[in-house]
Scaffold this motif. Sequence first.
Motif, PDB file in Angstrom:
ATOM      1  N   ASP A   1      -0.398  -4.576  -8.554  1.00 22.81           N
ATOM      2  CA  ASP A   1      -1.333  -4.624  -9.719  1.00 22.81           C
ATOM      3  C   ASP A   1      -2.452  -3.600  -9.525  1.00 22.81           C
ATOM      4  N   PHE A   2      -3.500  -3.808 -10.517  1.00 19.49           N
ATOM      5  CA  PHE A   2      -4.509  -2.815 -10.254  1.00 19.49           C
ATOM      6  C   PHE A   2      -5.612  -3.333  -9.581  1.00 19.49           C
ATOM      7  N   SER A   3      -6.334  -2.850  -8.999  1.00 20.37           N
ATOM      8  CA  SER A   3      -7.459  -3.042  -7.959  1.00 20.37           C
ATOM      9  C   SER A   3      -8.954  -2.932  -8.477  1.00 20.37           C
ATOM     10  N   ALA A   4      -9.890  -3.912  -8.258  1.00 19.51           N
ATOM     11  CA  ALA A   4     -11.413  -3.466  -8.921  1.00 19.51           C
ATOM     12  C   ALA A   4     -12.081  -2.886  -7.494  1.00 19.51           C
ATOM     13  N   GLY A   5     -11.400  -2.711  -6.426  1.00 17.97           N
ATOM     14  CA  GLY A   5     -12.000  -2.203  -5.440  1.00 17.97           C
ATOM     15  C   GLY A   5     -12.345  -3.293  -4.289  1.00 17.97           C
ATOM     16  N   GLU A   6     -11.960  -4.508  -4.479  1.00 16.21           N
ATOM     17  CA  GLU A   6     -12.166  -5.378  -3.552  1.00 16.21           C
ATOM     18  C   GLU A   6     -11.117  -5.445  -2.220  1.00 16.21           C
TER      19      GLU A   6
ATOM     20  N   THR B   1      -1.215  -9.880   3.536  1.00 20.73           N
ATOM     21  CA  THR B   1       0.049 -10.213   3.094  1.00 20.73           C
ATOM     22  C   THR B   1       0.253  -9.970   1.654  1.00 20.73           C
ATOM     23  N   VAL B   2       1.511  -9.729   1.356  1.00 22.71           N
ATOM     24  CA  VAL B   2       1.868  -9.581  -0.356  1.00 22.71           C
ATOM     25  C   VAL B   2       2.572 -10.753  -0.676  1.00 22.71           C
TER      26      VAL B   2
ATOM     27  N   PRO C   1      -3.104  -6.189  -5.213  1.00 23.69           N
ATOM     28  CA  PRO C   1      -4.101  -5.292  -6.057  1.00 23.69           C
ATOM     29  C   PRO C   1      -4.321  -3.998  -5.206  1.00 23.69           C
ATOM     30  N   LEU C   2      -3.362  -3.043  -5.433  1.00 22.82           N
ATOM     31  CA  LEU C   2      -3.512  -1.994  -4.629  1.00 22.82           C
ATOM     32  C   LEU C   2      -3.985  -0.509  -5.514  1.00 22.82           C
ATOM     33  N   TYR C   3      -3.781  -0.459  -6.753  1.00 27.09           N
ATOM     34  CA  TYR C   3      -4.054   0.802  -7.445  1.00 27.09           C
ATOM     35  C   TYR C   3      -5.317   0.729  -8.258  1.00 27.09           C
ATOM     36  N   MET C   4      -6.177   1.468  -8.015  1.00 23.62           N
ATOM     37  CA  MET C   4      -7.418   1.772  -8.444  1.00 23.62           C
ATOM     38  C   MET C   4      -7.705   2.772  -9.472  1.00 23.62           C
TER      39      MET C   4
END
Length: 279
Positions: A97-102, A107-108, A174-177
């Motif tokens: 998923d998209f990340s907000a920088g957190e 664990t996935v 949340p990996l992709y920024m």
Amino acid sequence: MMLSIIIPFFGNAEKDLLNDCLSSVRSHQQLTEGEDYEIILVTDGSKGLGGARNLGVAQAKGEYVMFLDADDELAYEGLKPCLNILEEYLPDIMSVDFSAGERVPQTVSYQMYAHGKEFVRKHNFTGSACRHFFRLHFLKKNKLTFAENCMHEDEDFTLKAYCLARRTMISDYPLYMYKLRANSLMNDSSTEACSKRISDFCSMLLRVQQIVKKHPDALRRLRFLTLDCFTRMRREEISKAERQKVVDTLRKAGLFPIAKAPYGIKYQLARLWVNLRNK
């Protein structure tokens, strides 16, 4: 197990953003370049983003590939947990998923599907190729490539991949920024840019329709994308004549009027609004 990270970079891109992108991989992931991952920086933009990605896949040597745009980044220490789970289960596709920088968990969580088409049949989803890991052998075995010299090339590529994939992992990790830039191609507000985005989106719908003919499980995605086309035309504020041209193209292809389907109240209301407004 090694990951190939494919980064298209063209002459008009901002080098500071590229440096941030590379740092998010090389400095923030607790991984070793050349052992855990390789970076393939593709600078040939003659065939657009799709062509650059195809060239990168052809050069890749990793077990998996991922696509990272030069103005985006990966979340801090987020890559290793993904690689661990890929190595354990060896899916054809794994989404993130998209990340907000957190700060990301180590664990996935995920849901497993025996076939990607099972997920496509039941869910709408974001078609961005950047939020997926693809097994390289799977891509090459099925000769999966991006459409070139156009925008919206992700949608049909990713959809076809899902339809052909066997073991598929769906995760909200949340990996992709994604960095939204006002001066990006997708945000260019010129008349020419708006027209091209709609024209390319319409062409993508026709490519997706061809996928549906071979993989009926993708019909849901086609219908939602068709609705999205009308939303985009309103947002882009294209001319009435151009809108009618798109409607005529979709009508000729059998994509308009948009058909009834048991997808929920939002779909039903949107379908009625679009059909009435574009008779």
